[in-house]
Design an enzyme around this catalytic site. Sequence first.
Site, PDB file in Angstrom:
ATOM      1  N   HIS A 151     -36.760 -49.753  33.930  1.00 51.25           N
ATOM      2  CA  HIS A 151     -37.731 -48.829  33.330  1.00 51.25           C
ATOM      3  C   HIS A 151     -38.513 -48.038  34.387  1.00 51.25           C
ATOM      4  O   HIS A 151     -39.110 -47.006  34.067  1.00 51.25           O
ATOM      5  CB  HIS A 151     -38.734 -49.581  32.464  1.00 51.25           C
ATOM      6  CG  HIS A 151     -38.157 -50.181  31.223  1.00 51.25           C
ATOM      7  ND1 HIS A 151     -37.348 -49.470  30.359  1.00 51.25           N
ATOM      8  CD2 HIS A 151     -38.274 -51.432  30.689  1.00 51.25           C
ATOM      9  CE1 HIS A 151     -36.996 -50.253  29.350  1.00 51.25           C
ATOM     10  NE2 HIS A 151     -37.534 -51.443  29.536  1.00 51.25           N
ATOM     11  N   ASP A 191     -29.170 -54.417  28.935  1.00 49.86           N
ATOM     12  CA  ASP A 191     -30.491 -54.844  28.487  1.00 49.86           C
ATOM     13  C   ASP A 191     -30.748 -54.246  27.106  1.00 49.86           C
ATOM     14  O   ASP A 191     -30.287 -53.146  26.804  1.00 49.86           O
ATOM     15  CB  ASP A 191     -31.541 -54.349  29.485  1.00 49.86           C
ATOM     16  CG  ASP A 191     -32.929 -54.913  29.220  1.00 49.86           C
ATOM     17  OD1 ASP A 191     -33.328 -55.850  29.935  1.00 49.86           O
ATOM     18  OD2 ASP A 191     -33.624 -54.408  28.308  1.00 49.86           O
ATOM     19  N   ASP A 284     -32.016 -59.841  27.098  1.00 44.61           N
ATOM     20  CA  ASP A 284     -32.932 -59.855  25.961  1.00 44.61           C
ATOM     21  C   ASP A 284     -32.277 -59.393  24.662  1.00 44.61           C
ATOM     22  O   ASP A 284     -32.948 -59.297  23.635  1.00 44.61           O
ATOM     23  CB  ASP A 284     -34.195 -59.033  26.248  1.00 44.61           C
ATOM     24  CG  ASP A 284     -33.909 -57.734  26.969  1.00 44.61           C
ATOM     25  OD1 ASP A 284     -32.732 -57.391  27.133  1.00 44.61           O
ATOM     26  OD2 ASP A 284     -34.878 -57.062  27.369  1.00 44.61           O
TER      27      ASP A 284
END
Length: 659
Positions: A151, A191, A284
């Site tokens: 990110h 992810d 995740d």
Amino acid sequence: MGSNCEIESMGSDHQERRRVGLIYDERMCRHSTPDDEDHPENPNRIKVIWDKLNASGIAQRCVVLDAKEAEDKYLALVHSKYHIDLIKNISSKKFDSRRNKTASKFNSIYFNGGSSEAAYLAAGSVIEVAEQVARGKLDSGFAIVRPPGHHAEESEPMGFCLYNNVAVATSFLLNERPELGIKKILIVDWDVHHGNGTQKMFWKDPRVLFFSVHRHEFGSFYPGGDDGSYTMIGEGPGTGYNINVPWENGRCGDADYLAVWDHVLIPVAKEFDPDMIIISAGFDAAIGDPLGGCCVSPYGYSIMLNKLMGFAGGKIVMALEGGYNLDSLANSALACVQVLQQHKPVTGSSEAYPFESTWHVIQAVRIHLSSYWPTLGDRLPEKVISKRTPQIDISSSDSDGEHENGVILVEDLDTAAEDVIETLKNLQVNENCQGQATAVSPSWRSDLSKIDIWYAAFGSNMNKSRFDCYIEGGQLEGMRRRCVGSMDKSQPKEIMWKTFPHRLFFARDHTATWGPGGVAFLHPESDIQEKTYTRLYKITLEQFNDVLLQENVLSDDMTCPLFDLTFLHTIETEKCISVELVQRGWYHNVVYLGKENNIPILTMTCTLSDIENFKSGKFPVNSPAKAYANTLVKGLVQGKQLSEAEAIAYIEEASTKPL
């Protein structure tokens, strides 16, 4: 941590196993919340992976490398001087009094006295593994690092990420070590959140094929906005080298991910022919993750990785990103390292089919990229896309920084995949299926088909041809996808026009149906100073449910009513009801507008909380695209409500008047 192990010490069967490098350093555990409050991104994340690899004996058969701090000149390949100076100094004593205040300026970020060192070690460790693989000293490797990185943008840490570890290592190989022969790199970001930072850093670079599969839900899932849309394909020489596969819902599992591998990633990877693969390995999307809300099993991750092993001579570098259920994180990481060592997946099976929404997304991605990757040009056979799993909606969190109750938590990860598959096969929901799962009455469609309501259309559905798409199926000129239609394709029993004292406005900056531009919303609360034209369609409550589903999740899979008789009986007093099963969509707020001939008038729009986000600028307010605006104009003109000039002025005013 530790010294380099001799490759010969890997055991008598080292010829069968590949040379796999590992990096883990406890100094990265010193990055934690300032007051040790609970947080999903915590030191235990890398500890459990390291402990699992050691307990299984896997770590002892790998080459353990020393972690190294990244040099500023390498960080500067993707980050600004401001960003580097901030992360370098944030743990120093001069920041003690303002460290928390500085963190609060960023999105989902915390700092403490160990943050600088951990960030430098994380970025440097991914560089170290990548360089050793590029030199041929290792076949592959796994950097067990934190804080994560994908990110982090050029000048902004966000989403738990400080430096963009994968982007730094990629730029290092391409720009600082050309003699190693790594000229093309495939970055696979699995992810559950979109790798917005990595995408921007290689937006115009054809040497990097960036592939991200993630929950997106039309921009409502973290990190939000349209960066993760499948229409974001790169720019200039990098056009076509940015591929996003944006899930429209949570609960995606092995079957969904493997369908994307088989029908998007693997065909493109064959054409691109990378010299190395770097994986932003967030776990995740795994079963039981409190932030991801998806259902990928360790077996699923091992299959995904194994399918990539046939490229670049197996030169694969994995860098840890997210993953917040410690059990699923450790088990998934172990499964992947086993694949790196032995080039075969762990034992398991997956019998479920992808969701229909998955096939919608896959086909949209293929069509949008087919001019850049000819292998995607062929239409998928109907016998392939007809195999799908019913959609069961389970609430999960919108962003990295939030937790949510109601997430599936699975203790026994060895049987988790089978449990989820069995649930998806057998679970049906009762007629008030906003919460618990019980037996469903198979007659709900028949029951609701006997009840009439007025559906008030204020946007593109004012155009009868557009509304027919939701009833009969198909698509109108200007639409980028077709609608599946309702189960009951009967035409409305009656049509009329009516105005209401509610504010019409246009918001969002992109939709899957219309592309760039805002779309129409009706303010849920009335205002006597406002006037909005609506076209009322007298349809059954069954059809209204089908329209509500299609407006929000691009699907026709519905095992129970979204808006049932109980809701119909209470909405007159409650005025609006947020339909939880499609709460990720933008039109899940059903609003009561009154009655006509004693029949309730309902519409669907955004929530009051969305209104506040539009006002604050968190969500974009935007004028509609030409094709979308033309559809509204035609509806108003054909309905003899306004002249063409009046209709254009009506839409222009709604587009420009501040909320």
